[in-house]
Write a protein that holds these residues in place. Structure first.
Motif, PDB file in Angstrom:
ATOM      1  N   ARG A   9      22.507  27.415 -10.864  1.00  0.00           N
ATOM      2  CA  ARG A   9      23.228  28.643 -11.194  1.00  0.00           C
ATOM      3  C   ARG A   9      23.940  29.172  -9.954  1.00  0.00           C
ATOM      4  NH1 ARG A   9      21.926  30.804 -16.203  1.00  0.00           N
ATOM      5  NH2 ARG A   9      20.182  29.713 -17.259  1.00  0.00           N
ATOM      6  N   GLU A  10      24.965  29.953 -10.204  1.00  0.00           N
ATOM      7  CA  GLU A  10      25.779  30.448  -9.087  1.00  0.00           C
ATOM      8  C   GLU A  10      24.958  31.334  -8.155  1.00  0.00           C
ATOM      9  OE1 GLU A  10      30.072  32.612  -8.176  1.00  0.00           O
ATOM     10  OE2 GLU A  10      29.323  32.492 -10.227  1.00  0.00           O
ATOM     11  N   LYS A  11      24.082  32.145  -8.734  1.00  0.00           N
ATOM     12  CA  LYS A  11      23.227  33.022  -7.939  1.00  0.00           C
ATOM     13  C   LYS A  11      21.791  32.875  -8.442  1.00  0.00           C
ATOM     14  CE  LYS A  11      26.890  36.382  -7.044  1.00  0.00           C
ATOM     15  NZ  LYS A  11      27.345  37.787  -7.223  1.00  0.00           N
ATOM     16  N   GLY A  12      20.868  33.439  -7.690  1.00  0.00           N
ATOM     17  CA  GLY A  12      19.462  33.360  -8.073  1.00  0.00           C
ATOM     18  C   GLY A  12      19.134  34.371  -9.147  1.00  0.00           C
ATOM     19  N   GLY A  13      19.141  33.937 -10.396  1.00  0.00           N
ATOM     20  CA  GLY A  13      18.831  34.836 -11.510  1.00  0.00           C
ATOM     21  C   GLY A  13      19.220  34.197 -12.821  1.00  0.00           C
ATOM     22  N   ILE A  14      18.476  34.490 -13.874  1.00  0.00           N
ATOM     23  CA  ILE A  14      18.709  33.833 -15.163  1.00  0.00           C
ATOM     24  C   ILE A  14      19.993  34.315 -15.818  1.00  0.00           C
ATOM     25  CG2 ILE A  14      16.270  33.384 -15.552  1.00  0.00           C
ATOM     26  CD1 ILE A  14      16.210  35.843 -17.428  1.00  0.00           C
ATOM     27  N   LYS A  15      20.536  35.421 -15.368  1.00  0.00           N
ATOM     28  CA  LYS A  15      21.775  35.926 -15.947  1.00  0.00           C
ATOM     29  C   LYS A  15      23.003  35.432 -15.183  1.00  0.00           C
ATOM     30  CE  LYS A  15      19.811  38.242 -19.205  1.00  0.00           C
ATOM     31  NZ  LYS A  15      19.909  37.745 -20.604  1.00  0.00           N
ATOM     32  N   SER A  16      22.771  34.647 -14.150  1.00  0.00           N
ATOM     33  CA  SER A  16      23.890  34.097 -13.384  1.00  0.00           C
ATOM     34  C   SER A  16      24.440  32.875 -14.109  1.00  0.00           C
ATOM     35  CB  SER A  16      23.433  33.712 -11.986  1.00  0.00           C
ATOM     36  OG  SER A  16      24.519  33.243 -11.224  1.00  0.00           O
ATOM     37  N   PRO A  17      25.762  32.668 -14.101  1.00  0.00           N
ATOM     38  CA  PRO A  17      26.354  31.542 -14.822  1.00  0.00           C
ATOM     39  C   PRO A  17      25.854  30.199 -14.312  1.00  0.00           C
ATOM     40  CG  PRO A  17      28.039  33.116 -14.163  1.00  0.00           C
ATOM     41  CD  PRO A  17      26.781  33.528 -13.475  1.00  0.00           C
ATOM     42  N   ILE A  18      25.827  29.236 -15.216  1.00  0.00           N
ATOM     43  CA  ILE A  18      25.414  27.870 -14.885  1.00  0.00           C
ATOM     44  C   ILE A  18      26.597  27.129 -14.261  1.00  0.00           C
ATOM     45  CG2 ILE A  18      24.662  25.659 -15.833  1.00  0.00           C
ATOM     46  CD1 ILE A  18      23.296  27.317 -18.090  1.00  0.00           C
ATOM     47  N   LEU A  19      26.341  26.463 -13.130  1.00  0.00           N
ATOM     48  CA  LEU A  19      27.361  25.647 -12.473  1.00  0.00           C
ATOM     49  C   LEU A  19      27.246  24.183 -12.848  1.00  0.00           C
ATOM     50  CD1 LEU A  19      27.203  27.128  -8.843  1.00  0.00           C
ATOM     51  CD2 LEU A  19      28.873  27.669 -10.620  1.00  0.00           C
ATOM     52  N   LYS A  20      26.012  23.722 -13.029  1.00  0.00           N
ATOM     53  CA  LYS A  20      25.803  22.281 -13.240  1.00  0.00           C
ATOM     54  C   LYS A  20      24.448  22.046 -13.894  1.00  0.00           C
ATOM     55  CE  LYS A  20      24.975  18.061 -10.491  1.00  0.00           C
ATOM     56  NZ  LYS A  20      25.811  17.097 -11.229  1.00  0.00           N
ATOM     57  N   LEU A  44      14.454  40.501 -26.245  1.00  0.00           N
ATOM     58  CA  LEU A  44      14.632  39.058 -26.093  1.00  0.00           C
ATOM     59  C   LEU A  44      15.925  38.741 -25.334  1.00  0.00           C
ATOM     60  CD1 LEU A  44      13.489  37.740 -29.582  1.00  0.00           C
ATOM     61  CD2 LEU A  44      12.399  37.322 -27.374  1.00  0.00           C
ATOM     62  N   LYS A  45      16.977  39.449 -25.695  1.00  0.00           N
ATOM     63  CA  LYS A  45      18.273  39.220 -25.040  1.00  0.00           C
ATOM     64  C   LYS A  45      18.190  39.528 -23.558  1.00  0.00           C
ATOM     65  CE  LYS A  45      23.177  40.293 -25.494  1.00  0.00           C
ATOM     66  NZ  LYS A  45      24.198  41.076 -26.236  1.00  0.00           N
ATOM     67  N   LYS A  46      17.403  40.578 -23.228  1.00  0.00           N
ATOM     68  CA  LYS A  46      17.287  40.987 -21.825  1.00  0.00           C
ATOM     69  C   LYS A  46      16.624  39.917 -20.984  1.00  0.00           C
ATOM     70  CE  LYS A  46      15.294  44.596 -18.883  1.00  0.00           C
ATOM     71  NZ  LYS A  46      14.519  45.858 -18.864  1.00  0.00           N
ATOM     72  N   TYR A  47      15.654  39.199 -21.561  1.00  0.00           N
ATOM     73  CA  TYR A  47      14.867  38.240 -20.784  1.00  0.00           C
ATOM     74  C   TYR A  47      15.239  36.782 -21.049  1.00  0.00           C
ATOM     75  CZ  TYR A  47      11.990  42.170 -19.443  1.00  0.00           C
ATOM     76  OH  TYR A  47      11.559  43.354 -18.926  1.00  0.00           O
ATOM     77  N   MET A  48      16.217  36.558 -21.907  1.00  0.00           N
ATOM     78  CA  MET A  48      16.649  35.187 -22.175  1.00  0.00           C
ATOM     79  C   MET A  48      17.665  34.745 -21.113  1.00  0.00           C
ATOM     80  SD  MET A  48      15.352  33.594 -24.787  1.00  0.00           S
ATOM     81  CE  MET A  48      16.608  32.439 -25.320  1.00  0.00           C
ATOM     82  N   PRO A  49      17.543  33.524 -20.586  1.00  0.00           N
ATOM     83  CA  PRO A  49      18.540  33.024 -19.624  1.00  0.00           C
ATOM     84  C   PRO A  49      19.901  32.907 -20.301  1.00  0.00           C
ATOM     85  CG  PRO A  49      16.568  31.638 -19.648  1.00  0.00           C
ATOM     86  CD  PRO A  49      16.470  32.545 -20.817  1.00  0.00           C
ATOM     87  N   THR A  50      20.941  33.228 -19.561  1.00  0.00           N
ATOM     88  CA  THR A  50      22.283  33.060 -20.102  1.00  0.00           C
ATOM     89  C   THR A  50      22.641  31.585 -20.161  1.00  0.00           C
ATOM     90  OG1 THR A  50      24.619  33.621 -19.850  1.00  0.00           O
ATOM     91  CG2 THR A  50      23.388  33.256 -17.830  1.00  0.00           C
ATOM     92  N   LYS A  51      23.403  31.228 -21.188  1.00  0.00           N
ATOM     93  CA  LYS A  51      23.885  29.857 -21.324  1.00  0.00           C
ATOM     94  C   LYS A  51      25.346  29.735 -20.905  1.00  0.00           C
ATOM     95  CE  LYS A  51      20.643  28.627 -25.016  1.00  0.00           C
ATOM     96  NZ  LYS A  51      20.509  28.111 -26.401  1.00  0.00           N
ATOM     97  N   GLU A  52      25.861  30.823 -20.329  1.00  0.00           N
ATOM     98  CA  GLU A  52      27.259  30.816 -19.888  1.00  0.00           C
ATOM     99  C   GLU A  52      27.454  29.761 -18.791  1.00  0.00           C
ATOM    100  OE1 GLU A  52      30.452  33.639 -17.451  1.00  0.00           O
ATOM    101  OE2 GLU A  52      28.498  34.446 -18.036  1.00  0.00           O
ATOM    102  N   VAL A  53      28.458  28.938 -18.953  1.00  0.00           N
ATOM    103  CA  VAL A  53      28.785  27.903 -17.966  1.00  0.00           C
ATOM    104  C   VAL A  53      30.075  28.299 -17.254  1.00  0.00           C
ATOM    105  CG1 VAL A  53      29.358  25.480 -17.591  1.00  0.00           C
ATOM    106  CG2 VAL A  53      27.666  26.109 -19.331  1.00  0.00           C
TER     107      VAL A  53
END
Length: 559
Positions: free
Chosen positions: A159-170, A7-16
């Motif tokens: 997100r900063e880059k194209g991917g669910i593990k990339s940090p959220i910008l806005k 689950l952790k592997k496929y969950m989008p990061t919520k890091e801002v």
């Protein structure tokens, strides 16, 4: 545990991500700059509620006409009719001599970096901008053309880059407007209206709409005018190296046909303060005027090797001294125009040189003087001469369509037809209108001497693959002298379609001579290029080297 890891592997990061880090801002004053949906590397500053851009961003990304003299701490902007001057650290500026004031400091220095108030830049630049806080950033729009825009289909994130593990910008709300920069299968690159550039899932991007944006305008307009001659220009350069040569003007003119402009080499930069040496003669000018010929005095930077063109062009007080002296001499000798021939400049002086042309053009226009500027054919190494900007301010841009091969180069034509055609087409492609171009053509030929080396084959150097077994030298001769030389040596010329001229070769005392001949036939092909491209006319270097018969060919095309 296994389920949790999957689950952790496929969950989008919520890091801002902190936008200060995203924009690489390191102080409270620093300001990010976003231009046409691109985050620029250079930073601005925000001081006293005003946004400032660094000079390089202003010059390179917004308006190249701003000129900063770091030697004398003065910022300049040239309109079609006025010179705008701002001294560093002040809130006042001068439009020519009229003083104006703002309610903010126009320029600020931070170490060696100049910052210019964006409001002042906008005063002379068609652009729109919006300033945002937390963090400081300015979003600038200048570009015209087609743009893809959309509205988000649902709440989502950039997100900063194209991917669910990339940090959220806005965080993006449903219906929020986005500019679509690139559309991908899974992720699309977008820009928000407040200057965040990153990626959203493509499935959340709504239908895109193509918007054709006209040039952004804030009401600032510029209209350049030029002095244009009714007839085609038929100009000859007259090399004058001493005052006595001026007395020969009657014989010089009588040897021509249809020439309506003469450019004597009278003036040159004589020191590093912008002072000008003169060989001008009022009697010479009066005689030309009596015979219906205009005089465009030539100003050169080549005669005095101790005079630093770089020093003069990069110091405003010295450059303006040069301009004022040229104008004073033009008035004193009742000239019709000025012909600028500044050669062998270094790329670093390019901005100073074009500022010289701008400033000179204003004073030429105010005094009814035609301004023409001599130029090499376009090359990557000469791009800093900025021929398109010259054409906005000067009346005529002259292409020196010769010196394809020159003293010190390999043997070859002075001006093959391909060289000339490319020179014209490349100048037009750079943005110079054809009706402002005068095509310079040679009256001279180079006779190339290939002398075998005495040590050929006897040295380590001779064993190398690029070793040349002969020394190459040349001399420039007029048309009649070339024909005499060929006749004396029994050389027979034949036409070269590739070069667009006659070619001859002979051997004398073990030396091989190669001659690409400039004559009426080669000149006619060049004149045809001038005519076919709708150019303003022709000029010839130099008077006295031509065979008299070539004028019959010339007047078929310029009269």
């Amino acid at each position: 545990m296994v389920c949790s890891s999957i689950l952790k592997k496929y969950m989008p990061t919520k890091e801002v991500e902190d936008l200060n880090d995203y924009y690489a801002l390191t102080s409270e004053e620093q300001m990010a700059v976003i231009k046409d949906n691109t985050v620029l590397e250079a930073k601005g500053i925000c001081v006293d509620g005003k946004a400032y851009l660094d000079y390089n961003t202003v010059h390179d990304a917004l308006n190249e006409r701003f000129y900063w003299d770091a030697n004398e701490n003065v910022l300049l902007y040239t309109t079609p009719t006025d010179l705008v001057t701002v001294n560093a650290g002040e809130n006042r500026y001068f439009v020519t001599k009229a003083e104006n004031a703002t309610d903010y400091t126009i320029t600020r220095m931070d170490g060696d970096t100049l910052y210019v108030a964006i409001d002042f830049v906008q005063q002379y630049t068609n652009m729109a901008y919006t300033y945002f806080e937390s963090p400081n950033r300015v979003v600038i729009t200048t570009a015209a053309g087609d743009k893809e825009v959309t509205a988000a289909k649902k709440d989502t994130e950039i997100r900063e880059k194209g991917g669910i593990k990339s940090p959220i910008l806005k965080q993006v709300k449903k219906g929020e407007n986005l500019a679509v920069i690139e559309t991908g299968d899974t992720w699309s690159k977008v820009a928000s209206e407040d200057g965040v550039v990153g990626y959203v899932k493509t499935k959340f991007v709504g239908d895109t709409e193509t918007v054709t944006a006209a040039s952004v305008t804030n009401g600032y307009t510029e209209e350049f005018t030029h002095i244009k001659k009714d007839a085609a220009i038929n100009m000859g350069w007259h090399q004058v190296t001493n005052m006595d040569a001026n007395g020969k003007i009657a014989s010089v003119l009588s040897a021509t046909k249809g020439m309506n402009v003469i450019s004597p080499t009278w003036f040159y930069l004589n020191d590093s303060n912008g002072d000008v040496a003169s060989l001008a003669s009022l009697d010479y000018v009066n005689y030309c005027h009596q015979n219906g010929v205009e005089v465009w005095g030539l100003i050169s930077n080549l005669e005095n090797p101790d005079a630093s063109s770089t020093e003069v062009l990069t110091h405003t007080s010295k450059r303006q001294n040069l301009v004022n002296q040229i104008i004073a001499l033009a008035i004193q000798y009742d000239l019709d125009g000025v012909n600028v021939d500044f050669e062998a400049l270094e790329g670093a002086v390019g901005d100073g040189y074009i500022q010289f042309i701008r400033e000179l053009s204003l004073k030429c226009a105010n005094n009814g003087l035609v301004l023409s500027v001599d130029n090499y054919v376009p090359t990557a190494s000469s791009s800093f001469y900025n021929r398109a900007e010259q054409a906005r301010f000067a009346d005529y841009v002259v292409i020196m369509g010769y010196d394809e091969h020159y003293a010190g180069s390999d043997a070859g034509s002075v001006a093959s037809i391909g060289f000339v055609k490319n020179g014209v087409s490349d100048t037009i492609a750079e943005g110079v209108p054809a009706e402002q171009i005068v095509l310079g053509m040679p009256f001279y030929t180079r006779v190339w001497a290939l002398t075998p080396k005495d040590t050929a084959g006897d040295s380590v150097e001779a064993a190398s693959d690029d070793y040349v077994s002969y020394d190459t030298t040349s001399q420039a001769l007029g048309m009649d002298d070339v024909q005499k030389l060929l006749t004396t040596n029994g050389a027979v010329a034949s036409w070269s379609d590739a070069d667009g001229q006659n070619y001859a070769e002979y051997v004398n005392a073990g030396v091989t001579y190669k001659v690409w001949i400039e004559d009426a036939s080669s000149l006619e092909l060049k004149l045809q290029v001038m005519k076919e491209n709708g150019l303003a006319g022709a000029s010839f270097w130099k008077l006295g080297l031509e065979n008299p018969g070539v004028w019959d060919t010339i007047i078929k095309y310029v009269n």
